[in-house]
Write a protein that holds these residues in place. Structure first.
Motif, PDB file in Angstrom:
ATOM      1  N   MET A   1      13.583 -10.088  -6.183  1.00  0.00           N
ATOM      2  CA  MET A   1      12.291 -10.036  -5.537  1.00  0.00           C
ATOM      3  C   MET A   1      11.517  -8.838  -6.087  1.00  0.00           C
ATOM      4  O   MET A   1      12.011  -7.729  -6.105  1.00  0.00           O
ATOM      5  N   THR A   2      10.289  -9.088  -6.544  1.00  0.00           N
ATOM      6  CA  THR A   2       9.476  -8.007  -7.080  1.00  0.00           C
ATOM      7  C   THR A   2       8.389  -7.675  -6.076  1.00  0.00           C
ATOM      8  O   THR A   2       7.848  -8.547  -5.398  1.00  0.00           O
ATOM      9  N   THR A   3       8.057  -6.421  -6.014  1.00  0.00           N
ATOM     10  CA  THR A   3       6.969  -5.995  -5.144  1.00  0.00           C
ATOM     11  C   THR A   3       5.856  -5.454  -6.017  1.00  0.00           C
ATOM     12  O   THR A   3       6.099  -4.707  -6.957  1.00  0.00           O
ATOM     13  N   THR A   4       4.664  -5.858  -5.700  1.00  0.00           N
ATOM     14  CA  THR A   4       3.513  -5.340  -6.424  1.00  0.00           C
ATOM     15  C   THR A   4       2.749  -4.441  -5.468  1.00  0.00           C
ATOM     16  O   THR A   4       2.535  -4.788  -4.304  1.00  0.00           O
ATOM     17  N   SER A   5       2.368  -3.296  -5.969  1.00  0.00           N
ATOM     18  CA  SER A   5       1.634  -2.386  -5.096  1.00  0.00           C
ATOM     19  C   SER A   5       0.141  -2.684  -5.217  1.00  0.00           C
ATOM     20  O   SER A   5      -0.393  -2.830  -6.306  1.00  0.00           O
ATOM     21  N   VAL A   6      -0.478  -2.789  -4.080  1.00  0.00           N
ATOM     22  CA  VAL A   6      -1.911  -3.030  -4.016  1.00  0.00           C
ATOM     23  C   VAL A   6      -2.588  -1.665  -3.924  1.00  0.00           C
ATOM     24  O   VAL A   6      -2.186  -0.833  -3.108  1.00  0.00           O
ATOM     25  N   PRO A   7      -3.587  -1.411  -4.776  1.00  0.00           N
ATOM     26  CA  PRO A   7      -4.266  -0.120  -4.695  1.00  0.00           C
ATOM     27  C   PRO A   7      -4.882   0.070  -3.305  1.00  0.00           C
ATOM     28  O   PRO A   7      -5.462  -0.857  -2.742  1.00  0.00           O
ATOM     29  N   LEU A   8      -4.732   1.268  -2.784  1.00  0.00           N
ATOM     30  CA  LEU A   8      -5.282   1.582  -1.469  1.00  0.00           C
ATOM     31  C   LEU A   8      -6.787   1.788  -1.577  1.00  0.00           C
ATOM     32  O   LEU A   8      -7.286   2.280  -2.590  1.00  0.00           O
ATOM     33  N   ASP A   9      -7.508   1.439  -0.515  1.00  0.00           N
ATOM     34  CA  ASP A   9      -8.953   1.647  -0.529  1.00  0.00           C
ATOM     35  C   ASP A   9      -9.256   3.135  -0.319  1.00  0.00           C
ATOM     36  O   ASP A   9      -8.397   3.925   0.080  1.00  0.00           O
ATOM     37  N   ASP A  10     -10.506   3.507  -0.610  1.00  0.00           N
ATOM     38  CA  ASP A  10     -10.908   4.908  -0.531  1.00  0.00           C
ATOM     39  C   ASP A  10     -10.676   5.494   0.853  1.00  0.00           C
ATOM     40  O   ASP A  10     -10.178   6.613   0.990  1.00  0.00           O
ATOM     41  N   ALA A  11     -11.064   4.752   1.894  1.00  0.00           N
ATOM     42  CA  ALA A  11     -10.953   5.278   3.259  1.00  0.00           C
ATOM     43  C   ALA A  11      -9.505   5.613   3.610  1.00  0.00           C
ATOM     44  O   ALA A  11      -9.229   6.651   4.228  1.00  0.00           O
ATOM     45  N   THR A  12      -8.574   4.768   3.211  1.00  0.00           N
ATOM     46  CA  THR A  12      -7.150   5.026   3.478  1.00  0.00           C
ATOM     47  C   THR A  12      -6.694   6.273   2.730  1.00  0.00           C
ATOM     48  O   THR A  12      -6.010   7.136   3.298  1.00  0.00           O
ATOM     49  N   LEU A  13      -7.081   6.379   1.456  1.00  0.00           N
ATOM     50  CA  LEU A  13      -6.703   7.551   0.665  1.00  0.00           C
ATOM     51  C   LEU A  13      -7.306   8.829   1.243  1.00  0.00           C
ATOM     52  O   LEU A  13      -6.639   9.868   1.300  1.00  0.00           O
ATOM     53  N   VAL A  14      -8.551   8.765   1.683  1.00  0.00           N
ATOM     54  CA  VAL A  14      -9.209   9.934   2.272  1.00  0.00           C
ATOM     55  C   VAL A  14      -8.487  10.351   3.547  1.00  0.00           C
ATOM     56  O   VAL A  14      -8.222  11.537   3.772  1.00  0.00           O
ATOM     57  N   GLY A  15      -8.150   9.374   4.378  1.00  0.00           N
ATOM     58  CA  GLY A  15      -7.428   9.676   5.615  1.00  0.00           C
ATOM     59  C   GLY A  15      -6.087  10.339   5.334  1.00  0.00           C
ATOM     60  O   GLY A  15      -5.711  11.327   5.983  1.00  0.00           O
ATOM     61  N   ARG A  16      -5.385   9.831   4.363  1.00  0.00           N
ATOM     62  CA  ARG A  16      -4.088  10.411   4.001  1.00  0.00           C
ATOM     63  C   ARG A  16      -4.257  11.806   3.407  1.00  0.00           C
ATOM     64  O   ARG A  16      -3.476  12.716   3.688  1.00  0.00           O
ATOM     65  N   ALA A  17      -5.285  11.963   2.564  1.00  0.00           N
ATOM     66  CA  ALA A  17      -5.536  13.272   1.967  1.00  0.00           C
ATOM     67  C   ALA A  17      -5.887  14.296   3.047  1.00  0.00           C
ATOM     68  O   ALA A  17      -5.434  15.445   2.991  1.00  0.00           O
ATOM     69  N   ARG A  18      -6.667  13.892   4.022  1.00  0.00           N
ATOM     70  CA  ARG A  18      -7.035  14.784   5.115  1.00  0.00           C
ATOM     71  C   ARG A  18      -5.788  15.252   5.868  1.00  0.00           C
ATOM     72  O   ARG A  18      -5.721  16.375   6.366  1.00  0.00           O
ATOM     73  N   ASP A  19      -4.783  14.382   5.929  1.00  0.00           N
ATOM     74  CA  ASP A  19      -3.524  14.723   6.596  1.00  0.00           C
ATOM     75  C   ASP A  19      -2.596  15.529   5.688  1.00  0.00           C
ATOM     76  O   ASP A  19      -1.446  15.778   6.057  1.00  0.00           O
ATOM     77  N   GLY A  20      -3.078  15.916   4.500  1.00  0.00           N
ATOM     78  CA  GLY A  20      -2.296  16.771   3.617  1.00  0.00           C
ATOM     79  C   GLY A  20      -1.592  16.068   2.475  1.00  0.00           C
ATOM     80  O   GLY A  20      -0.836  16.699   1.734  1.00  0.00           O
TER      81      GLY A  20
END
Length: 184
Positions: A1-20
């Motif tokens: 089984m292969t998993t493909t990673s879907v690029p995260l949208d900007d808002a998700t990345l910003v939220g994660r970045a804000r959390d460090g």
């Protein structure tokens, strides 16, 4: 089984970045450093200044990420920071700015020398013509014509109302059309 990673949208990345999450912010930098650099390079017409401005814009955005109320507004916020820094550099310059002649070269190498020379000449003429615009006109024109931003986005980025933005773009277009007539 292969998993493909879907690029995260900007808002998700910003939220994660804000959390460090530094890796999330790195993804935002990788995603937007090209467009920000191209904007700064066309605004400033100097590679070193453009690199400095983009680096400062991303560092400033990282430091002030907690102040961003809407994660979806990150790109506009980044454009605004980059544009404002470019305008500050232009204001601080002496009346005659150094011109980096390497910028006038066309990155495309065509197989027909005559065509390549013509394209290179057109790009050099456009670069020169852009430098005759006021910094505000240049910023508005580049944000609209090169970066595809809406009039409302541009008005937020440059801190002017949409009517003023439309006027600046119209004057820039008219001036550029006049200067570029010989190339038609």
């Amino acid at each position: 089984m292969t998993t493909t990673s879907v690029p995260l949208d900007d808002a998700t990345l910003v939220g994660r970045a804000r959390d460090g999450d530094v890796r999330a912010y790195e993804q935002l930098v990788l995603r937007y450093q090209g467009p920000m650099f191209r904007l700064a390079l066309k605004m400033l017409h100097h590679r070193g200044d453009a690199e400095d401005v983009v680096q400062e814009a991303f560092l400033g955005a990282w430091r002030k990420l907690a102040q961003l109320n809407d994660d979806k507004a990150f790109v506009g916020w980044l454009y605004r920071g980059t544009t404002n820094r470019c305008l500050n550099v232009i204001r601080a310059r002496r009346p005659q700015a150094d011109v980096d002649l390497d910028l006038a070269e066309s990155p495309r190498r065509d197989t027909q020398p005559e065509h390549a020379a013509q394209v290179s000449g057109q790009l050099a003429a456009l670069d020169d013509a852009l430098q005759t615009l006021t910094p505000q006109q240049r910023a508005c024109w580049l944000l609209r014509e090169v970066h595809g931003r809406s009039y409302d986005e541009i008005s937020e980025i440059v801190g002017a109302n949409p009517t003023a933005v439309r006027g600046r773009i119209a004057r820039a277009r008219a001036q550029l059309a006049e200067v570029m007539k010989p190339w038609r």
